[in-house]
Design an enzyme around this catalytic site. Structure first.
Site, PDB file in Angstrom:
ATOM      1  N   HIS A  41       0.832  -1.208   0.000  1.00  0.00           N
ATOM      2  CA  HIS A  41       0.000   0.000   0.000  1.00  0.00           C
ATOM      3  C   HIS A  41       0.869   1.260   0.000  1.00  0.00           C
ATOM      4  CE1 HIS A  41      -3.165  -2.625   2.172  1.00  0.00           C
ATOM      5  NE2 HIS A  41      -3.710  -2.276   1.029  1.00  0.00           N
TER       6      HIS A  41
ATOM      7  N   CYS B  21      -2.070   0.052   9.884  1.00  0.00           N
ATOM      8  CA  CYS B  21      -3.173  -0.801   9.425  1.00  0.00           C
ATOM      9  C   CYS B  21      -3.956  -1.430  10.562  1.00  0.00           C
ATOM     10  CB  CYS B  21      -2.679  -1.855   8.451  1.00  0.00           C
ATOM     11  SG  CYS B  21      -1.377  -2.837   9.066  1.00  0.00           S
TER      12      CYS B  21
HETATM   13  C1  CIR Z   1      -3.525  -7.985   3.119  1.00  0.00           C
HETATM   14  O1  CIR Z   1      -2.815  -8.468   2.242  1.00  0.00           O
HETATM   15  O2  CIR Z   1      -4.562  -7.385   2.850  1.00  0.00           O
HETATM   16  C2  CIR Z   1      -3.114  -8.167   4.563  1.00  0.00           C
HETATM   17  N1  CIR Z   1      -2.437  -9.416   4.704  1.00  0.00           N
HETATM   18  C3  CIR Z   1      -2.237  -7.024   5.014  1.00  0.00           C
HETATM   19  C4  CIR Z   1      -2.942  -5.710   5.042  1.00  0.00           C
HETATM   20  C5  CIR Z   1      -2.108  -4.621   5.621  1.00  0.00           C
HETATM   21  N2  CIR Z   1      -2.812  -3.395   5.591  1.00  0.00           N
HETATM   22  C6  CIR Z   1      -2.244  -2.207   5.531  1.00  0.00           C
HETATM   23  O3  CIR Z   1      -1.040  -2.084   5.469  1.00  0.00           O
HETATM   24  N3  CIR Z   1      -3.045  -1.141   5.506  1.00  0.00           N
END
Ligand code: CIR
Length: 254
Positions: A160, A247
């Site tokens: 992201h 996150c």
């Molecule tokens: C994903 O791939 O969606 C999750 N394993 C990790 C999400 C992390 N989110 C973020 O950095 N905002």
């Protein structure tokens, strides 16, 4: 008051989505402990932590940031790019209803909250594997009436935009220039992470304090030299799921 919405690490966490990392064993109990310490760090900075119920069958549901983007005027419920994550948004929308009017990103748009970076009235949106052009267009249209400008940022090598850059002040970004072209940010001032600490750009700002990953001592030093109050949190197990610090919470003023 600052509210921090969080959600526990679910038992299914090891089945998380992965994009850039190889799957390695995750110690879910340790991930939970680290997440609790993260919540405690937010509380120590004065946040009121509102912990949502666990979602046992949604492996990535601890990463609440991706389900919504909260502005002073409005909260935007996203449509996550990974279809496995779309059921996460309903409970986040309910949790935000008392605090903000809600707007929703609709199909065919996709948008992950981790791709939305606000610096003052400027909003930068990562063009990533999770956020598409229609999602950006919808976000721009929803925010324009409130006076926000929305610009795209191409990210590479990370999940992201906020893996690559976060705001540490109203006009200062902490950036990993290997993951995003820093020229995207125009006139906004910028501090680079230490090149050996690529994940260090993802910091949580609470008032005048910052939460930084424990694995980034050199970047921490760069921030303390600039006068920031920096606290550290070890999120090594959450990082195996490509999660960082921002996150794991949705932070907003009430
Ligand atoms: C994903 O791939 O969606 C999750 N394993 C990790 C999400 C992390 N989110 C973020 O950095 N905002």
């Amino acid at each position: 008051m600052i509210v921090a919405i969080t959600r526990p690490v679910p038992a299914s966490f090891a089945r998380c989505e992965l994009t850039h990392l190889e799957r390695v064993p995750i110690d879910v109990a340790l991930a939970s402990k680290q997440h609790e310490r993260y919540e405690a760090a937010l509380e120590s900075l004065g946040c009121e932590v509102r912990r949502l119920s666990e979602e046992p069958d949604l492996p990535d549901s601890v990463f609440v940031e991706d389900a919504a983007v909260v502005f002073d005027e409005v909260a935007i419920i996203t449509r996550p790019g990974a279809s496995s994550r779309r059921p996460e948004t309903a409970s986040v929308a309910s949790a935000l209803t008392p605090y903000r009017p809600l707007r929703v990103i609709e199909a065919p748009g996709t948008l992950d909250g981790g791709d939305v970076l606000r610096v003052g009235r400027a909003v930068f949106v990562g063009r990533s594997a999770r956020t598409n052009a229609d999602g950006v267009r919808q976000l721009r249209d929803l925010l324009a009436p409130f006076g926000y400008t929305t610009a795209c940022a191409d990210v590479r090598g990370c999940l992201h935009l906020k893996s690559a850059a976060t705001a540490v002040d109203d006009d200062l970004l902490l950036v990993n220039p290997a993951w995003v072209d820093a020229r995207t940010f125009g006139g906004v001032s910028r501090l680079d992470v230490d090149p050996d600490e690529p994940s260090a750009a993802n910091v949580v700002r609470v008032g005048d304090s910052l939460l930084c990953v424990a694995s980034a001592p050199r970047t921490r030093e760069r921030l303390t030299t600039r006068g920031f109050d920096v606290r550290t949190v070890d999120v090594s197990e959450l990082a195996k799921a490509e999660g960082g610090l921002t996150c794991c919470s949705l932070l907003f003023e009430t």
